[in-house]
Design an enzyme around this catalytic site. Structure first.
Site, short mmCIF file in Angstrom:
data_model
loop_
_atom_site.label_atom_id
_atom_site.label_comp_id
_atom_site.label_asym_id
_atom_site.label_seq_id
_atom_site.Cartn_x
_atom_site.Cartn_y
_atom_site.Cartn_z
N LYS A 14 11.44 -36.65 -17.85
CA LYS A 14 12.84 -36.30 -18.13
C LYS A 14 13.77 -36.89 -17.06
O LYS A 14 14.78 -37.49 -17.39
CB LYS A 14 13.03 -34.77 -18.19
CG LYS A 14 12.19 -34.08 -19.25
CD LYS A 14 12.54 -32.60 -19.38
CE LYS A 14 12.25 -31.75 -18.16
NZ LYS A 14 10.81 -31.63 -17.82
N ARG A 89 15.76 -24.05 -20.99
CA ARG A 89 14.31 -23.84 -20.88
C ARG A 89 13.89 -22.54 -21.54
O ARG A 89 12.70 -22.21 -21.53
CB ARG A 89 13.93 -23.77 -19.41
CG ARG A 89 13.26 -25.04 -18.87
CD ARG A 89 13.02 -24.80 -17.40
NE ARG A 89 12.05 -25.63 -16.80
CZ ARG A 89 12.32 -26.72 -16.07
NH1 ARG A 89 13.55 -27.15 -15.94
NH2 ARG A 89 11.35 -27.38 -15.49
N ARG A 128 3.58 -37.45 -7.97
CA ARG A 128 4.98 -37.23 -7.54
C ARG A 128 5.01 -36.36 -6.29
O ARG A 128 5.81 -36.59 -5.38
CB ARG A 128 5.77 -36.59 -8.69
CG ARG A 128 7.24 -36.40 -8.36
CD ARG A 128 8.04 -35.98 -9.57
NE ARG A 128 7.84 -34.58 -9.92
CZ ARG A 128 8.36 -34.00 -11.01
NH1 ARG A 128 9.09 -34.71 -11.84
NH2 ARG A 128 8.15 -32.73 -11.27
N ARG A 134 8.05 -32.20 -3.10
CA ARG A 134 8.34 -30.98 -3.88
C ARG A 134 7.18 -30.02 -3.78
O ARG A 134 6.06 -30.34 -4.18
CB ARG A 134 8.61 -31.34 -5.34
CG ARG A 134 10.03 -31.73 -5.61
CD ARG A 134 10.26 -32.02 -7.06
NE ARG A 134 9.94 -30.89 -7.94
CZ ARG A 134 10.28 -30.84 -9.21
NH1 ARG A 134 10.97 -31.84 -9.75
NH2 ARG A 134 9.96 -29.81 -9.95
N ARG A 146 3.13 -23.55 -14.43
CA ARG A 146 4.35 -24.11 -15.05
C ARG A 146 4.09 -24.53 -16.49
O ARG A 146 4.95 -24.36 -17.36
CB ARG A 146 4.87 -25.29 -14.22
CG ARG A 146 5.55 -24.81 -12.93
CD ARG A 146 5.58 -25.88 -11.87
NE ARG A 146 6.46 -26.98 -12.15
CZ ARG A 146 6.35 -28.19 -11.57
NH1 ARG A 146 5.41 -28.43 -10.70
NH2 ARG A 146 7.21 -29.13 -11.87
#
Ligand code: AMP
Length: 192
Positions: A14, A89, A128, A134, A146
Site C-alpha cells: 500500500k 481498517r 522491511r 519499525r 496483525r
C-alpha cells in the site's frame, strides 16, 4: 475530486504504491500509520497511547484514527483528491469516512484491494523491518497477530465497498511497476 482507498493486508504494498500514485495523480496522501508514527516520534500523548497498540499488533481505537483523518481533511481543504492508505481498517471507520466525505460533498470513487499470499507478506514485512526500524515489523508473533486482526476486523471493509460497487481486487504479488500499471488502468477507467 478523486478519492481513492488503497486496501490490503500489512505488507501488500500500500505504502509503496501510494508514493507513486500521489505523484502521478496529485493526490494528498493520508496514511494513518505514517500519521501515528509522526505522533510517536513527537512523543505526543496520542502517540504514546497509540504506540502500545501498534507494538502489540492491535488496531488503534476507531475514534482516535477517525479524529486524525477528520483533522487532516480539514487541513487540506484545497486538495484535488485524497489517497487513503491504511484507513479505513474497520467497518466503523469506513462508515465514518463516508459521513465525513458527505459533509464535504464528495465520496470515495475507487477502492483498490491488493491481494498477496501470506508467505510473501511475512517475507516482505521481515525484510522491511531490517531497514525501517519499525518495531512492529521485526517480530513474527506481532506480524501474525496483525494478520489475524486484518482477517477479523479489516477484511469486512472490502464488503462495505463491494456493496457500493467501488471495490477493485488486484494481484499485488507482481513487481512494483506491474502492480502500479494495473492500478493506473483501473483509475483511468474510473476517471473517464
Ligand atoms: P501501517 O503503517 O498502516 O501498517 O499501520 C501500522 C499500525 O498503526 C497498525 O498495525 C495499527 O496498529 C495502527 N494503525 C494504522 N492505521 C490504523 C487504522 N486505520 N485503524 C487502527 N489502527 C491503525
Amino acid at each position: 475530486m478523486f478519492n481513492l482507498v488503497i486496501f490490503g493486508p500489512p505488507g501488500s504494498g500500500k505504502g509503496t504504491q501510494s508514493e507513486k500514485l500521489i505523484e502521478k495523480y496529485r493526490l494528498v496522501h493520508l496514511s494513518t500509520g505514517d500519521l501515528l508514527r509522526a505522533e510517536i516520534a513527537n512523543k505526543t500523548p496520542l502517540g504514546i497511547e497509540a504506540k502500545k497498540f501498534i507494538d502489540n499488533g492491535q488496531l488503534v481505537p476507531d475514534e482516535v484514527v477517525i479524529g486524525i483523518i477528520d483533522n487532516s481533511l480539514e487541513k487540506n481543504k484545497e486538495a484535488k483528491g485524497f489517497l487513503f492508505d491504511g484507513f479505513p481498517r474497520t467497518v466503523t471507520q469506513a462508515k465514518a469516512l463516508d459521513k465525513l466525505l458527505e459533509l464535504k460533498h464528495t465520496v470515495i470513487n475507487l477502492v483498490v484491494s491488493l491481494q498477496v499470499s501470506e508467505a510473501e507478506l511475512v517475507k516482505r514485512l521481515l525484510n522491511r523491518g531490517i531497514t525501517s526500524g519499525r518495531s512492529d515489523d521485526t517480530n513474527v508473533e506481532v506480524i501474525r497477530k496483525r494478520f489475524a486482526v486484518y482477517e477479523k476486523e479489516t477484511s469486512p471493509v472490502a464488503e462495505h465497498y463491494n456493496k457500493q460497487e467501488k471495490l477493485s481486487p488486484m494481484q499485488g504479488g507482481n513487481t512494483i511497476d506491474d502492480t502500479f500499471h494495473s492500478i493506473c488502468k483501473v483509475i483511468e477507467n474510473v476517471l473517464v
